[in-house]
Design a protein around this motif. Structure first.
Motif, PDB file in Angstrom:
ATOM      1  N   PRO A   1       0.818  -1.224   0.000  1.00 52.18           N
ATOM      2  CA  PRO A   1       0.000   0.000   0.000  1.00 52.18           C
ATOM      3  C   PRO A   1       0.850   1.273   0.000  1.00 52.18           C
ATOM      4  O   PRO A   1       1.937   1.314   0.570  1.00 52.18           O
ATOM      5  CB  PRO A   1      -0.812  -0.120   1.293  1.00 52.18           C
ATOM      6  N   HIS A   2       0.331   2.276  -0.642  1.00 52.74           N
ATOM      7  CA  HIS A   2       0.931   3.621  -0.687  1.00 52.74           C
ATOM      8  C   HIS A   2       2.408   3.622  -1.145  1.00 52.74           C
ATOM      9  O   HIS A   2       3.295   4.061  -0.405  1.00 52.74           O
ATOM     10  CB  HIS A   2       0.823   4.318   0.680  1.00 52.74           C
ATOM     11  N   PRO A   3       2.701   3.144  -2.348  1.00 53.78           N
ATOM     12  CA  PRO A   3       4.099   3.191  -2.817  1.00 53.78           C
ATOM     13  C   PRO A   3       4.545   4.629  -3.049  1.00 53.78           C
ATOM     14  O   PRO A   3       3.806   5.449  -3.581  1.00 53.78           O
ATOM     15  CB  PRO A   3       4.069   2.389  -4.122  1.00 53.78           C
ATOM     16  N   ARG A   4       5.770   4.928  -2.611  1.00 54.35           N
ATOM     17  CA  ARG A   4       6.341   6.277  -2.733  1.00 54.35           C
ATOM     18  C   ARG A   4       7.790   6.170  -3.203  1.00 54.35           C
ATOM     19  O   ARG A   4       8.591   5.468  -2.583  1.00 54.35           O
ATOM     20  CB  ARG A   4       6.304   7.007  -1.379  1.00 54.35           C
ATOM     21  N   ASP A   5       8.099   6.884  -4.278  1.00 52.39           N
ATOM     22  CA  ASP A   5       9.485   6.899  -4.775  1.00 52.39           C
ATOM     23  C   ASP A   5      10.288   7.852  -3.897  1.00 52.39           C
ATOM     24  O   ASP A   5      10.043   9.056  -3.892  1.00 52.39           O
ATOM     25  CB  ASP A   5       9.518   7.342  -6.230  1.00 52.39           C
ATOM     26  N   ARG A   6      11.228   7.309  -3.169  1.00 55.02           N
ATOM     27  CA  ARG A   6      12.078   8.124  -2.288  1.00 55.02           C
ATOM     28  C   ARG A   6      13.538   8.040  -2.711  1.00 55.02           C
ATOM     29  O   ARG A   6      14.445   8.147  -1.877  1.00 55.02           O
ATOM     30  CB  ARG A   6      11.928   7.657  -0.837  1.00 55.02           C
ATOM     31  N   SER A   7      13.772   7.886  -3.990  1.00 53.17           N
ATOM     32  CA  SER A   7      15.156   7.730  -4.486  1.00 53.17           C
ATOM     33  C   SER A   7      16.025   8.926  -4.160  1.00 53.17           C
ATOM     34  O   SER A   7      17.244   8.813  -4.029  1.00 53.17           O
ATOM     35  CB  SER A   7      15.143   7.483  -5.998  1.00 53.17           C
ATOM     36  N   VAL A   8      15.391  10.101  -3.989  1.00 48.25           N
ATOM     37  CA  VAL A   8      16.171  11.293  -3.654  1.00 48.25           C
ATOM     38  C   VAL A   8      16.890  11.123  -2.321  1.00 48.25           C
ATOM     39  O   VAL A   8      17.925  11.757  -2.068  1.00 48.25           O
ATOM     40  CB  VAL A   8      15.259  12.538  -3.654  1.00 48.25           C
ATOM     41  N   ASP A   9      16.356  10.257  -1.452  1.00 53.16           N
ATOM     42  CA  ASP A   9      17.002  10.033  -0.152  1.00 53.16           C
ATOM     43  C   ASP A   9      18.319   9.277  -0.268  1.00 53.16           C
ATOM     44  O   ASP A   9      19.070   9.195   0.704  1.00 53.16           O
ATOM     45  CB  ASP A   9      16.057   9.255   0.775  1.00 53.16           C
ATOM     46  N   CYS A  10      18.591   8.713  -1.433  1.00 52.70           N
ATOM     47  CA  CYS A  10      19.870   8.018  -1.618  1.00 52.70           C
ATOM     48  C   CYS A  10      21.044   8.995  -1.614  1.00 52.70           C
ATOM     49  O   CYS A  10      22.173   8.619  -1.289  1.00 52.70           O
ATOM     50  CB  CYS A  10      19.871   7.239  -2.935  1.00 52.70           C
ATOM     51  N   GLY A  11      20.797  10.221  -2.017  1.00 56.58           N
ATOM     52  CA  GLY A  11      21.864  11.206  -2.159  1.00 56.58           C
ATOM     53  C   GLY A  11      22.282  11.838  -0.848  1.00 56.58           C
ATOM     54  O   GLY A  11      21.738  11.537   0.218  1.00 56.58           O
ATOM     55  N   PRO A  12      23.256  12.753  -0.910  1.00 59.40           N
ATOM     56  CA  PRO A  12      23.795  13.388   0.304  1.00 59.40           C
ATOM     57  C   PRO A  12      22.792  14.255   1.037  1.00 59.40           C
ATOM     58  O   PRO A  12      22.925  14.488   2.234  1.00 59.40           O
ATOM     59  CB  PRO A  12      24.967  14.229  -0.227  1.00 59.40           C
ATOM     60  N   ASP A  13      21.752  14.735   0.345  1.00 58.77           N
ATOM     61  CA  ASP A  13      20.736  15.545   1.020  1.00 58.77           C
ATOM     62  C   ASP A  13      19.703  14.691   1.742  1.00 58.77           C
ATOM     63  O   ASP A  13      18.873  15.205   2.475  1.00 58.77           O
ATOM     64  CB  ASP A  13      20.024  16.463   0.018  1.00 58.77           C
ATOM     65  N   GLY A  14      19.751  13.390   1.523  1.00 57.84           N
ATOM     66  CA  GLY A  14      18.820  12.479   2.182  1.00 57.84           C
ATOM     67  C   GLY A  14      19.546  11.621   3.201  1.00 57.84           C
ATOM     68  O   GLY A  14      20.241  12.112   4.089  1.00 57.84           O
ATOM     69  N   LEU A  15      19.404  10.317   3.028  1.00 53.35           N
ATOM     70  CA  LEU A  15      20.052   9.371   3.954  1.00 53.35           C
ATOM     71  C   LEU A  15      21.535   9.210   3.653  1.00 53.35           C
ATOM     72  O   LEU A  15      22.299   8.767   4.506  1.00 53.35           O
ATOM     73  CB  LEU A  15      19.338   8.011   3.874  1.00 53.35           C
TER      74      LEU A  15
END
Length: 199
Positions: free
Chosen positions: A119-133
């Protein structure tokens, strides 16, 4: 009458003739402008002459004229166009996943096709970078049941799976994370089986 007084008498006669010829009943003889000859006549007769006002006041000898004000020239502008600051930081370029590894969206689609809850799929690929995780991953798709991470190589995937301990499962460069999921532990093997069948 001497010879010297003849020019003066002539001037007076001319002035009287001009006054009589030009004047009228309402003319004021005292306001009539003197002629050039009447101004210059006394000088010819040697009589004293009243000084004429000068348009420019005389300056004592040896005194320099006052300096004329100069406008201050504006400072020269730097040559060339001014550097422009970017309106926003450049987008983060994430590393590519390995050629044989499935994408995070592909894994979620396979779970759904197998009847598993995502349920509720969300693309969080931006968190892979230095501004994320800052994990250095290639893709992240999070759902309320499981989060799918795809890394650029198996070594990175193995290191992060070891960090998450028993709350994750790794297959190649893909890691399933249950830390934020609501999936019961008994259902996790079903997700892992579907991932294994993807390649």
């Amino acid at each position: 009458m001497t010879l010297r007084s003849l020019p003066a008498v002539g001037v007076l006669l001319v002035a009287a003739a001009l006054t009589a010829g030009c004047g009228g009943d309402d003319a004021d003889p005292s306001s009539a402008a003197p002629s050039v000859s009447s101004l210059s006549a006394p000088a010819a007769t040697g009589l004293p002459v009243a000084p004429t006002p000068s348009a420019v006041p005389s300056r004592p000898a040896g005194v320099a004229p006052p300096p004329t004000p100069r406008s201050v020239a504006p400072s020269a502008a730097p040559q060339g166009p001014a550097p422009r600051r970017p309106a926003s930081p450049p987008p983060v370029v994430l590393p590519q996943r390995p050629a044989g590894a499935p994408g995070a969206t592909q894994v979620i689609t396979a779970f759904r096709a197998a009847g598993l809850k995502v349920p509720h799929p969300r693309d969080r690929s931006v968190d892979c970078g230095p501004d994320g995780l800052g994990l250095g991953c290639s893709e992240i798709v999070a759902t309320d049941a499981v989060t799918v991470y795809v890394f650029p190589d198996e070594t990175s995937a193995s290191d992060i799976a070891a960090t998450w301990g028993g709350q994750s499962y790794r297959r190649g460069a893909v890691v399933l994370n249950y830390l934020e999921a609501r999936t019961p532990a008994a259902d996790r093997p079903r997700y892992e089986k579907v991932l294994n069948n993807l390649g």
